[in-house]
Design a protein around this motif. Sequence first.
Motif, PDB file in Angstrom:
ATOM      1  N   ILE A 177       0.859  -1.189   0.000  1.00  0.00           N
ATOM      2  CA  ILE A 177       0.000   0.000   0.000  1.00  0.00           C
ATOM      3  C   ILE A 177       0.895   1.239   0.000  1.00  0.00           C
ATOM      4  CG2 ILE A 177      -1.933  -1.112   1.198  1.00  0.00           C
ATOM      5  CD1 ILE A 177      -1.052   0.345   3.742  1.00  0.00           C
TER       6      ILE A 177
ATOM      7  N   VAL B 126      -1.036   6.807   1.704  1.00  0.00           N
ATOM      8  CA  VAL B 126      -2.191   6.821   2.610  1.00  0.00           C
ATOM      9  C   VAL B 126      -2.465   8.244   3.094  1.00  0.00           C
ATOM     10  CG1 VAL B 126      -3.117   5.898   4.776  1.00  0.00           C
ATOM     11  CG2 VAL B 126      -1.695   4.445   3.312  1.00  0.00           C
TER      12      VAL B 126
ATOM     13  N   LEU C 210      -9.279   1.718   4.658  1.00  0.00           N
ATOM     14  CA  LEU C 210      -8.002   1.021   4.676  1.00  0.00           C
ATOM     15  C   LEU C 210      -7.934   0.046   5.848  1.00  0.00           C
ATOM     16  CD1 LEU C 210      -5.147   0.432   3.761  1.00  0.00           C
ATOM     17  CD2 LEU C 210      -4.389   2.497   4.973  1.00  0.00           C
TER      18      LEU C 210
ATOM     19  N   VAL D 116      -5.455   2.795  11.902  1.00  0.00           N
ATOM     20  CA  VAL D 116      -4.617   2.214  10.851  1.00  0.00           C
ATOM     21  C   VAL D 116      -3.257   1.822  11.427  1.00  0.00           C
ATOM     22  CG1 VAL D 116      -3.366   2.717   8.705  1.00  0.00           C
ATOM     23  CG2 VAL D 116      -5.760   3.384   8.943  1.00  0.00           C
TER      24      VAL D 116
ATOM     25  N   TRP E 137      -4.625   5.637  -0.989  1.00  0.00           N
ATOM     26  CA  TRP E 137      -5.821   5.543  -0.143  1.00  0.00           C
ATOM     27  C   TRP E 137      -6.346   6.938   0.181  1.00  0.00           C
ATOM     28  CZ3 TRP E 137      -8.685   1.287   0.950  1.00  0.00           C
ATOM     29  CH2 TRP E 137      -8.139   0.068   0.499  1.00  0.00           C
TER      30      TRP E 137
ATOM     31  N   CYS F 103      -8.261   4.312  -3.554  1.00  0.00           N
ATOM     32  CA  CYS F 103      -8.362   3.202  -2.592  1.00  0.00           C
ATOM     33  C   CYS F 103      -7.930   1.898  -3.264  1.00  0.00           C
ATOM     34  CB  CYS F 103      -9.771   3.073  -2.039  1.00  0.00           C
ATOM     35  SG  CYS F 103     -10.314   4.499  -1.095  1.00  0.00           S
TER      36      CYS F 103
END
Length: 268
Positions: free
Chosen positions: A20, A23, A35, A72, A232, A236
Amino acid sequence: MSTAKPVTMLRKQRVRTLWISDVHLGTRDCQAERLAVFLKRYQAERIYLVGDIIDGWKLRSGIYWPQSHSNVIRRLLTMSKRGCEVIYVTGNHDEFLRRYSRLVLGNIQLVDEALHETADGRRLLVIHGDQFDVITRYHRWLAFLGDSAYEVTLTLNRWLNHWRERWGYGYWSLSAYLKHKVKTAVNFISDFEEAIAHECVKRGFDGVVCGHIHHAEIREVGGVTYHNCGDWVESCSALIEHRDGRIELYRLAESGSTLPLPVVGEAA
């Protein structure tokens, strides 16, 4: 007399690797809730955080850090505690961490770039990618200006999707749509992809996994396989390596899932 409904626990999907990027924790447009739910669905051997996880640029001008952003971090720490190797690759928005590169804390590593070997033997360079962005490297004032303009687009994107959800429509990214339609944006993405692919060929890699430009994609570029995690904030999206080495591009808008927000008090 009361009756209790049985609770069905969703079984986590076992995968080899998750990637990923972008963010941007610490900003209002970060899709932290979605997420956290995405991460909860997978049991991964390794997860790469491919830069711009924390937005240091934005945090300089003021602190915005709701509970969802802490959730997160908590989810990543829980994954690490349960044996998942977490490799944090620094980006330009979290460049303040680059002074601590090569730091190792248990299952968590902090690096500027990494080598990943897939289950089927391919060697991939994992790097955020800002090193191949001429504007970020040589015209920082222009990068900050562009970041402000991008924020305006994301604000419009947030309000648009608020009303789309109220009317029963799925998530759609205005900013991602504009990237496909504006010629200068298309050219910038193409130049970025070619520059990073050239570096991979020069260093003998079979491919690259990067982020930075918020444009999720898997395709062949200049003789190597180019993988971009996306972000994200708008799209996403993420990359998933399955146990046979196959790498899949996940996009929320194409997944057939709304990734519902977590229930308060739900177990980690």
